[in-house]
Design a protein around this motif. Structure first.
Motif, short mmCIF file in Angstrom:
data_model
loop_
_atom_site.label_atom_id
_atom_site.label_comp_id
_atom_site.label_asym_id
_atom_site.label_seq_id
_atom_site.Cartn_x
_atom_site.Cartn_y
_atom_site.Cartn_z
N LYS A 165 -7.35 -9.56 40.70
CA LYS A 165 -8.30 -9.99 39.66
C LYS A 165 -7.86 -9.46 38.30
O LYS A 165 -7.84 -10.20 37.31
N TYR A 198 -14.72 -21.58 47.97
CA TYR A 198 -14.20 -21.17 46.65
C TYR A 198 -12.72 -21.45 46.45
O TYR A 198 -12.27 -21.53 45.31
N ALA A 234 -11.17 -14.33 43.27
CA ALA A 234 -11.64 -13.01 43.71
C ALA A 234 -12.58 -13.13 44.90
O ALA A 234 -12.45 -12.37 45.88
N ILE A 235 -13.50 -14.07 44.85
CA ILE A 235 -14.47 -14.22 45.95
C ILE A 235 -13.76 -14.60 47.25
O ILE A 235 -13.99 -14.00 48.29
N TYR A 293 -11.41 -11.70 48.49
CA TYR A 293 -12.18 -10.55 48.99
C TYR A 293 -12.65 -10.79 50.41
O TYR A 293 -12.58 -9.90 51.27
N ARG A 327 -12.86 -15.65 39.08
CA ARG A 327 -13.99 -15.38 39.97
C ARG A 327 -13.82 -16.09 41.31
O ARG A 327 -14.06 -15.52 42.38
N THR A 346 -7.84 -7.13 46.18
CA THR A 346 -8.47 -8.20 45.40
C THR A 346 -8.75 -7.73 43.97
O THR A 346 -8.55 -8.48 43.01
N GLU A 347 -9.19 -6.48 43.84
CA GLU A 347 -9.45 -5.92 42.49
C GLU A 347 -8.17 -6.00 41.66
O GLU A 347 -8.20 -6.33 40.47
N PRO A 358 -12.12 -17.03 33.22
CA PRO A 358 -13.01 -16.18 34.05
C PRO A 358 -13.54 -16.88 35.29
O PRO A 358 -13.60 -16.28 36.37
N GLU A 359 -13.91 -18.15 35.20
CA GLU A 359 -14.47 -18.83 36.37
C GLU A 359 -13.40 -19.02 37.46
O GLU A 359 -13.70 -18.94 38.65
#
Lengths: 110, 142
Positions: B27, B118, B44-45, B48, B41, B23-24, B37-38
């Motif tokens: 991202k 998400y 990523a959430i 993950y 995010r 995930t990192e 960015p949103e």
């Protein structure tokens, strides 16, 4: 307020200073990582007593501004190195979570 | 030029030190491509949570990310024990995680609900004894 200002307010020990000029917009408290992932707003100060390496991934992926380890919690091995790699701010305060947040709110900073 | 970027990762089971590295990487790639960015995010959430599930429950698996101009499609496929009752697994607070895993802060029973919350689309296909495949589609905001 900045991470620097928050650290001073909580008389916190610096675990990792990635960017203490970063703005803290709001906060979130909790130890269960999926709650933090799902609910901590971006640019928040995350108050927790959880200290294992997974806090770095959670803070990074959720765009948390700073992890505030409460009750003098010491990060577990590997956490500081990972925080350096990923650019995560971490501070540690002797205050418990409630008292730390109360202090920030009383001083009207968030 | 290819119409999209394809990324693949092997996720190691029961390794809580490397957990989250796929995930990192996704991202970082999205950020580098200039995705908002949103949106980064949200991806990523949800990813993950899927990655962690494979670490905890399935002895690892394979993750892919296909990044298009307007969306990203994540798949997380494992050959683990499968989910007998997906509806029950989706229920916030329901978890089959062990006490050891819970002591790390996982196992709150919020993984699948977070993925659904998400991602714009969340498809879970699972057969007991065969494995689970999760597909997450996140559309980039205008």
């Amino acid at each position: 307020m900045t991470v620097q200002a928050l650290a001073e307010m909580l008389s916190a020990k610096i675990i990792n200073n990635a960017d203490f000029t970063r703005q803290v917009a709001t906060g979130y408290a909790g130890d269960l990582l999926s709650f933090v992932m799902g609910k901590a707003p971006a640019d928040s100060a995350w108050f927790t007593v959880m200290t294992n390496i997974n806090i770095c991934a959670v803070a990074h992926l959720a765009d948390v501004a700073v992890i505030v380890l409460c009750e003098d919690s010491e990060p577990m091995p590997g956490v500081t190195d990972r925080a350096k790699e990923q650019g995560i701010n971490i501070i540690s305060t002797s205050l418990d979570i409630f008292s730390a947040i109360k202090k920030v709110l009383n001083e009207g900073q968030i | 030029m290819a119409d999209h970027v394809h990324l693949e990762y092997v996720v190691e089971g029961d390794n809580f030190v490397s957990a989250g590295s796929a995930t990192e990487s996704v991202k970082a790639c999205l950020k580098g491509m200039g995705v908002k960015p949103e949106d980064v995010r949200r991806v990523a959430i949800s990813m993950y949570e899927g990655e962690i599930n494979m670490v905890i429950h399935a002895n690892g698996g394979k993750a892919t990310a296909d990044i298009y101009m307007d969306k990203v499609v994540i798949t997380l496929a494992d050959t683990g024990k499968g989910i007998a009752d997906i509806e029950l697994a989706m229920k916030p607070g329901y978890s089959t995680a062990t006490d050891d895993v819970r002591s790390l802060g996982f196992g709150a029973g919020m993984g699948l609900p977070n993925m659904k919350k998400y991602a714009d689309e969340c498809l879970i296909e699972s057969t007991v004894g065969v494995g689970t495949k999760v597909t997450l589609v996140t559309k980039f905001s205008a």
